[in-house]
Every structure is written in C-alpha cells, then in structure tokens.
Write an enzyme that holds these catalytic residues in place. Structure first.
Site, PDB file in Angstrom:
ATOM      1  N   LYS A 176     120.024 -26.516 128.704  1.00  0.00           N
ATOM      2  CA  LYS A 176     119.714 -27.847 128.149  1.00  0.00           C
ATOM      3  C   LYS A 176     120.385 -28.056 126.798  1.00  0.00           C
ATOM      4  CE  LYS A 176     115.262 -27.321 127.884  1.00  0.00           C
ATOM      5  NZ  LYS A 176     114.995 -25.966 128.368  1.00  0.00           N
ATOM      6  N   ARG A 231     107.356 -31.371 127.191  1.00  0.00           N
ATOM      7  CA  ARG A 231     107.127 -30.094 127.862  1.00  0.00           C
ATOM      8  C   ARG A 231     105.750 -30.024 128.511  1.00  0.00           C
ATOM      9  NH1 ARG A 231     110.978 -26.702 124.956  1.00  0.00           N
ATOM     10  NH2 ARG A 231     110.905 -24.570 125.687  1.00  0.00           N
ATOM     11  N   ARG A 259     121.378 -13.776 125.425  1.00  0.00           N
ATOM     12  CA  ARG A 259     121.352 -14.611 124.218  1.00  0.00           C
ATOM     13  C   ARG A 259     120.607 -13.898 123.094  1.00  0.00           C
ATOM     14  NH1 ARG A 259     118.582 -20.440 124.560  1.00  0.00           N
ATOM     15  NH2 ARG A 259     116.701 -19.276 124.102  1.00  0.00           N
ATOM     16  N   ARG A 280     107.466 -17.342 128.609  1.00  0.00           N
ATOM     17  CA  ARG A 280     108.005 -18.716 128.568  1.00  0.00           C
ATOM     18  C   ARG A 280     108.216 -19.257 129.976  1.00  0.00           C
ATOM     19  NH1 ARG A 280     112.615 -17.010 124.835  1.00  0.00           N
ATOM     20  NH2 ARG A 280     113.669 -19.006 125.197  1.00  0.00           N
TER      21      ARG A 280
HETATM   22  P1  ADP Z   1     113.785 -22.544 125.220  1.00  0.00           P
HETATM   23  O1  ADP Z   1     113.969 -23.798 126.021  1.00  0.00           O
HETATM   24  O2  ADP Z   1     114.894 -21.557 125.373  1.00  0.00           O
HETATM   25  O3  ADP Z   1     112.431 -21.917 125.405  1.00  0.00           O
HETATM   26  P2  ADP Z   1     113.368 -24.111 122.796  1.00  0.00           P
HETATM   27  O4  ADP Z   1     114.189 -24.006 121.572  1.00  0.00           O
HETATM   28  O5  ADP Z   1     113.391 -25.388 123.553  1.00  0.00           O
HETATM   29  O6  ADP Z   1     113.864 -22.904 123.691  1.00  0.00           O
HETATM   30  O7  ADP Z   1     111.834 -23.783 122.465  1.00  0.00           O
HETATM   31  C1  ADP Z   1     111.459 -22.614 121.778  1.00  0.00           C
HETATM   32  C2  ADP Z   1     109.948 -22.610 121.543  1.00  0.00           C
HETATM   33  O8  ADP Z   1     109.579 -23.720 120.707  1.00  0.00           O
HETATM   34  C3  ADP Z   1     109.067 -22.769 122.793  1.00  0.00           C
HETATM   35  O9  ADP Z   1     108.832 -21.558 123.475  1.00  0.00           O
HETATM   36  C4  ADP Z   1     107.781 -23.358 122.166  1.00  0.00           C
HETATM   37  O10 ADP Z   1     107.009 -22.353 121.540  1.00  0.00           O
HETATM   38  C5  ADP Z   1     108.328 -24.270 121.079  1.00  0.00           C
HETATM   39  N1  ADP Z   1     108.541 -25.655 121.578  1.00  0.00           N
HETATM   40  C6  ADP Z   1     109.741 -26.301 121.694  1.00  0.00           C
HETATM   41  N2  ADP Z   1     109.567 -27.538 122.183  1.00  0.00           N
HETATM   42  C7  ADP Z   1     108.231 -27.675 122.406  1.00  0.00           C
HETATM   43  C8  ADP Z   1     107.414 -28.716 122.929  1.00  0.00           C
HETATM   44  N3  ADP Z   1     107.954 -29.881 123.344  1.00  0.00           N
HETATM   45  N4  ADP Z   1     106.081 -28.492 123.025  1.00  0.00           N
HETATM   46  C9  ADP Z   1     105.532 -27.357 122.632  1.00  0.00           C
HETATM   47  N5  ADP Z   1     106.232 -26.319 122.135  1.00  0.00           N
HETATM   48  C10 ADP Z   1     107.580 -26.473 122.024  1.00  0.00           C
END
Ligand code: ADP
Length: 193
Positions: free
Chosen positions: A14, A90, A129, A146
């Site tokens: 993404k 999310r 990564r 995750r």
């Molecule tokens: P990835 O998609 O690789 O897990 P992100 O950078 O999108 O990486 O997210 C990293 C972390 O940030 C998530 O595991 C969560 O803890 C937090 N996070 C990111 N976006 C959200 C969201 N929309 N709602 C809740 N937590 C979030």
C-alpha cells in the site's frame, strides 16, 4: 476532490503504491502509520500512547486515529486535488467515521482498491523489510499479530465498501509497475481521464 482508499494487509504494498499514485495524480498521500510514527518520533502524548499498541502490532484506538484524520481534513479538505488513504480506515468504525467526516464537507470516497497478497508472501516481505526498516513492529511476533488483527478487524472494511459498490480487487503480486498500471486504470475510472 477525489478520495481513494488503498486497502490491504500489512506488507501488501500500500505504502509503495500510494506514494507513486499520489505523485502521478497530485493527490495528498495520507498514511496513518506514517502520521503515528511521526508522533512517536516527536514523543508527543499521542505518540507515547500509540507506541504501546504499535509495538505489539495492535491497532491504535479508533478515537485517536479518527481524531487525527478529522484534524487533517479540517486543515486540507478542498485545498488539495484529492487524498489517497493508506492504512486507514482499518476498522468498520473508522470507515463509518470517515464517511461522516467527508459527507460533512460534501465529499465522499470515490474508489477503494484492495491489494491481495497471500500470508506467506506477506510475512516474507515484512521480515525482509524489518532487516532495514528499523521499525519496532517488523519482528516476527508483531507481524503475526498484525495479520491476525487484519483478519479480525480490518478485512470486514472491504465488505463495507463492497456494499457501497466502491471496491475493486487487485492482485498485489508482480512488479511494482505492473501493479501500479492496474491501480491507475481504476483511478482513471473515477478521475475521468
Ligand atoms: P503496516 O500496514 O505494515 O502494518 P502501517 O504503517 O500502516 O503498517 O501501520 C503500523 C501500525 O500503526 C499498525 O500496526 C497500528 O498499530 C498503527 N496504525 C496505523 N494505522 C492505523 C489505523 N488506521 N488504526 C489503528 N491503528 C493504526
């Protein structure tokens, strides 16, 4: 203003694709992960709270993330050509809140593209990564969590947008350029070019 959601599990690409699309179409890339990591880096109260969830691979509470997006929309909505949301929404509650925030400003989500990559490939990518990212959640235990959290809390968001006839499924395995070309076809469909 055109609003796009790039949807998919952690490691599905993404962030990579959102960056390319944002540049190509002149949209603002909104990554809640990046926004949260910046709060963590600056050791703000929000960041200190978020870090405890992020390190375990759990979701940061909806109220925190929705508040952050609300502030950003208050600031930027109408001033940019569009948004490309990456890692948000999310949860279904976040999707509902986003619809409400956009509707209040007479905007809407125009298209949701969902990247599909199988779990073995996702774990492989995220472990790789982790060797260079320095991210505290790119370790095997947090990665597994995750993916579970994605299945339990995030996957239902796809149905939410499918019900609105906004969801397009895209294969997330292949070259970055080939995947991007497919995403662009979908974006062009709503941009009208
Ligand atoms: P990835 O998609 O690789 O897990 P992100 O950078 O999108 O990486 O997210 C990293 C972390 O940030 C998530 O595991 C969560 O803890 C937090 N996070 C990111 N976006 C959200 C969201 N929309 N709602 C809740 N937590 C979030």
């Amino acid at each position: 203003m055109i609003n796009i959601v790039l949807f998919g599990p952690p490691g599905s690409g993404k962030g990579t694709q959102a960056k390319i699309l944002a540049e190509k179409y002149g949209f603002q890339h909104v990554s809640t992960g990046d926004l949260l990591r910046s709060e963590v880096g600056n050791e703000t109260p929000l960041g200190l709270e978020a870090k405890t969830y992020m390190d375990k691979g759990d979701l940061v509470p909806d109220v925190v993330v929705i508040g952050m997006i609300g502030n950003l929309l208050d600031d930027k909505a109408g001033k940019v050509k569009g948004f490309i949301f990456d890692g948000f929404p999310r949860t279904v509650a976040q999707a509902e809140a986003l619809d409400k925030l956009l509707t209040e400003k007479s905007y809407q989500i125009n298209k949701v593209m969902s990247l599909h990559v199988d779990d073995d490939e996702l774990v492989r990518r995220l472990v790789e990564r982790g060797k260079v990212s320095g991210r505290s959640d790119d370790n095997e235990e947090a990665i597994r969590n995750r993916l579970v959290v994605y299945g339990d809390n995030t996957a239902p968001v796809a149905d939410y947008y499918a019900d609105q006839l906004k969801l397009s499924d895209v294969v997330g395995v292949g070259s970055i350029d080939d995947i991007n070309a497919v995403l662009c076809e979908h974006v062009n469909g709503v941009v009208g070019s």
